[in-house]
Design a protein around this motif. Sequence first.
Motif, short mmCIF file in Angstrom:
data_model
loop_
_atom_site.label_atom_id
_atom_site.label_comp_id
_atom_site.label_asym_id
_atom_site.label_seq_id
_atom_site.Cartn_x
_atom_site.Cartn_y
_atom_site.Cartn_z
N GLY A 345 -37.28 7.51 9.55
CA GLY A 345 -35.66 7.39 10.15
C GLY A 345 -34.88 6.70 8.91
N TRP A 346 -33.53 6.69 9.15
CA TRP A 346 -32.59 5.96 8.11
C TRP A 346 -32.36 4.74 8.91
CZ3 TRP A 346 -32.07 7.84 3.60
CH2 TRP A 346 -32.32 9.18 3.45
N ILE A 347 -32.51 3.54 8.15
CA ILE A 347 -32.33 2.22 8.35
C ILE A 347 -31.19 1.81 7.36
CG2 ILE A 347 -34.31 1.79 9.42
CD1 ILE A 347 -34.62 -0.41 7.06
N ALA A 348 -30.32 0.94 7.86
CA ALA A 348 -29.31 0.12 6.89
C ALA A 348 -29.63 -1.29 6.24
CB ALA A 348 -28.13 -0.06 7.78
N LEU A 349 -29.74 -1.26 5.00
CA LEU A 349 -30.05 -2.91 4.45
C LEU A 349 -28.66 -3.05 3.89
CD1 LEU A 349 -33.09 -2.39 2.15
CD2 LEU A 349 -32.74 -3.18 4.56
N THR A 350 -28.01 -4.33 4.69
CA THR A 350 -26.89 -4.86 3.99
C THR A 350 -27.36 -5.78 2.67
OG1 THR A 350 -27.51 -7.03 5.22
CG2 THR A 350 -26.09 -5.15 6.26
N PRO A 351 -26.15 -5.88 1.82
CA PRO A 351 -26.44 -6.59 0.73
C PRO A 351 -27.31 -7.89 0.59
CG PRO A 351 -24.21 -5.74 0.52
CD PRO A 351 -24.66 -5.64 1.91
N SER A 352 -26.98 -8.82 2.09
CA SER A 352 -27.59 -9.96 2.10
C SER A 352 -29.03 -9.83 3.05
CB SER A 352 -26.72 -10.90 2.86
OG SER A 352 -26.53 -10.22 4.12
N TRP A 353 -29.30 -8.59 3.28
CA TRP A 353 -30.35 -8.29 4.24
C TRP A 353 -30.48 -9.02 5.44
CZ3 TRP A 353 -35.56 -5.79 2.89
CH2 TRP A 353 -35.54 -5.21 1.63
N LEU A 354 -29.07 -9.11 5.83
CA LEU A 354 -28.56 -9.94 7.31
C LEU A 354 -27.87 -9.08 8.01
CD1 LEU A 354 -27.83 -13.51 5.89
CD2 LEU A 354 -29.89 -12.88 6.83
N PRO A 355 -28.12 -9.24 9.21
CA PRO A 355 -27.03 -8.41 10.11
C PRO A 355 -25.74 -9.11 10.01
CG PRO A 355 -28.41 -10.15 11.40
CD PRO A 355 -28.93 -10.10 10.04
N VAL A 356 -24.82 -8.11 10.36
CA VAL A 356 -23.27 -8.54 9.93
C VAL A 356 -22.45 -7.91 10.95
CG1 VAL A 356 -23.61 -8.73 7.45
CG2 VAL A 356 -22.99 -6.60 8.42
N ALA A 357 -21.10 -8.57 11.37
CA ALA A 357 -20.23 -8.22 12.01
C ALA A 357 -18.99 -8.67 11.80
CB ALA A 357 -20.60 -8.47 13.68
N GLY A 358 -17.86 -8.02 11.93
CA GLY A 358 -16.49 -8.32 11.59
C GLY A 358 -15.49 -7.24 12.01
N GLU A 359 -14.48 -7.58 11.49
CA GLU A 359 -13.22 -6.61 11.45
C GLU A 359 -12.79 -5.79 10.25
OE1 GLU A 359 -8.94 -6.59 13.98
OE2 GLU A 359 -9.96 -8.33 13.40
N ALA A 360 -13.11 -4.54 10.19
CA ALA A 360 -12.77 -3.80 8.96
C ALA A 360 -11.28 -4.01 8.79
CB ALA A 360 -13.23 -2.37 9.08
N THR A 361 -10.61 -3.55 9.62
CA THR A 361 -9.18 -3.53 9.46
C THR A 361 -8.63 -4.00 10.92
OG1 THR A 361 -7.01 -2.72 8.67
CG2 THR A 361 -8.42 -1.17 9.73
N ARG A 362 -7.36 -4.07 11.15
CA ARG A 362 -6.82 -4.64 12.33
C ARG A 362 -7.35 -3.41 13.54
NH1 ARG A 362 -2.00 -3.48 15.35
NH2 ARG A 362 -1.23 -1.84 13.94
N ASN A 363 -7.90 -3.99 14.69
CA ASN A 363 -8.33 -3.11 15.69
C ASN A 363 -9.54 -2.12 15.65
OD1 ASN A 363 -6.42 -4.15 17.31
ND2 ASN A 363 -5.02 -2.54 16.73
N ILE A 364 -10.23 -2.39 14.32
CA ILE A 364 -11.48 -1.75 14.08
C ILE A 364 -12.37 -2.73 13.60
CG2 ILE A 364 -12.62 0.09 12.48
CD1 ILE A 364 -9.87 1.45 12.35
N PHE A 365 -13.76 -2.80 14.26
CA PHE A 365 -14.65 -3.79 14.31
C PHE A 365 -15.85 -2.99 13.64
CE2 PHE A 365 -11.48 -5.26 16.86
CZ PHE A 365 -11.27 -6.63 16.61
N TYR A 366 -16.90 -3.58 13.15
CA TYR A 366 -18.09 -3.05 12.56
C TYR A 366 -19.15 -4.06 13.08
CZ TYR A 366 -17.78 -6.13 8.86
OH TYR A 366 -17.56 -7.34 7.99
N ALA A 367 -20.60 -3.58 13.28
CA ALA A 367 -21.59 -4.38 13.59
C ALA A 367 -22.80 -3.44 13.02
CB ALA A 367 -21.87 -4.47 15.06
N ILE A 368 -23.65 -4.21 12.32
CA ILE A 368 -24.88 -3.87 11.70
C ILE A 368 -26.01 -4.68 12.01
CG2 ILE A 368 -26.36 -3.35 9.66
CD1 ILE A 368 -24.01 -1.56 8.57
#
Length: 436
Positions: A345-368
């Motif tokens: 299966g496909w997994i996601a590796l972030t640049p820091s190898w840490l989970p991340v969350a935030g707001e990409a732009t106004r009213n659009i949020f992300y979580a990995i």
Amino acid sequence: MTIAGVTYSPHSGWVDPPTEVEPPLAGEFTCDVAVVGGGLAGMAAALRLAERGADVVLVESGYCGWGASSRNAGQLTGAPAGDPQLLSTLHPRRFRGLVRFAESAVGFTEKLIGQLETDCEYEPTGNVGAAVSRGQLRKARRNASILRKAGADAEFADGRDLGLPDAFLGGILERVGGILNPGKFARGVREAVLRSGSRVFERTAVRAVRPTDAGVVVEVPGGRVRAERVVLATNAHSRELAIAPKRLAKPIWVSMAETGPIEPDRLAALGWTSRSGIVTQHNLMQSYRLTGRGTIAFGVRRLQLGSGALGAREPDPAVVADLACGFYDRFPSLRDVALERAWGGWIALTPSWLPVAGEATRNIFYAIGCNGHGLAQAPYLGTLLADRLAGEDLHEDLGAVWRTRPRFVSSPLITAPVLRAGWAVDRMADRLGWGS
């Protein structure tokens, strides 16, 4: 090289696909929150938002739980991804919070399992970061000390005290967590989401997510969703949407394999008395765990960087053969035990190898919440983000992984040459007994 008799599956090896999937989205819908992605993070976010009275639309390109959520090793682990020494050095102020987040995620997921009343074969065995050489043993002792100082419930011990098979000299016992069937767990979360009142559309690939003056529009082949806010829970597929932060994560293909059933007396002879899941201290870890089917499931060892479209695929036979070599090296008494199935299966590796969350732009949020530790962290992260969208203050655990700016720098460690080099160094260390 292809191993005879192995079934190479494009699906999870833990559970069959659902017999019925929800129809694709057709027409135009409005809602409070649209969730893009039906993995554990997206499903958990939809579930919590619906519980809090929000009108939710969830869209998933396959079926909910189709991806890494149901394909992973099934080890519910309470440690951050990545090397503790490196993480504590790079993030000295955040490290204690990251450890707290990881252990809290396990407690949350255990509670969720109980609430769902789903039979996912959960065993609270803990997991062991195990050493196969003296070098790895020193590494494990050092990392156990670092984790303990940061507040983790972790202990270094000899392999016999930990109930490990003979090939493992010792390691770090993470007392929280255990092992489960991730396919059955993902299926249980999916069933809960379908009962929650959320409108779920499967087989619905998202073409674009666009902010507007009135909110956000999610465009799909058969129509669109107009939402006040959007949660991007797209994990390894995040780069397929232009609205996602650049360099948010890289897709990595991880392979798994499983033996056929092994007689109980032969399993007992291994000395694996604890049933704890095992991950090695290599640069690219190897994982081993017992299953409820009387088999051993194992994986990772070699990582493959994704390029182009990330569709369904079967595991590479050469990678599975390499996995088999590692398995038989660790368990030489089982050399006559055949492999039965392989998947990935496909997994996601972030640049820091840490989970991340935030707001990409106004009213659009992300979580990995993945990086190889998403079984516990993804549903917890999705739930914390849902609470934030519902108006709660930033939870301290969400704050530990929250990014105030959606800016990411590519990691020089997540490239195809580096991943190949990591595998080669591990194999040389195995041959020479250095450790990694």
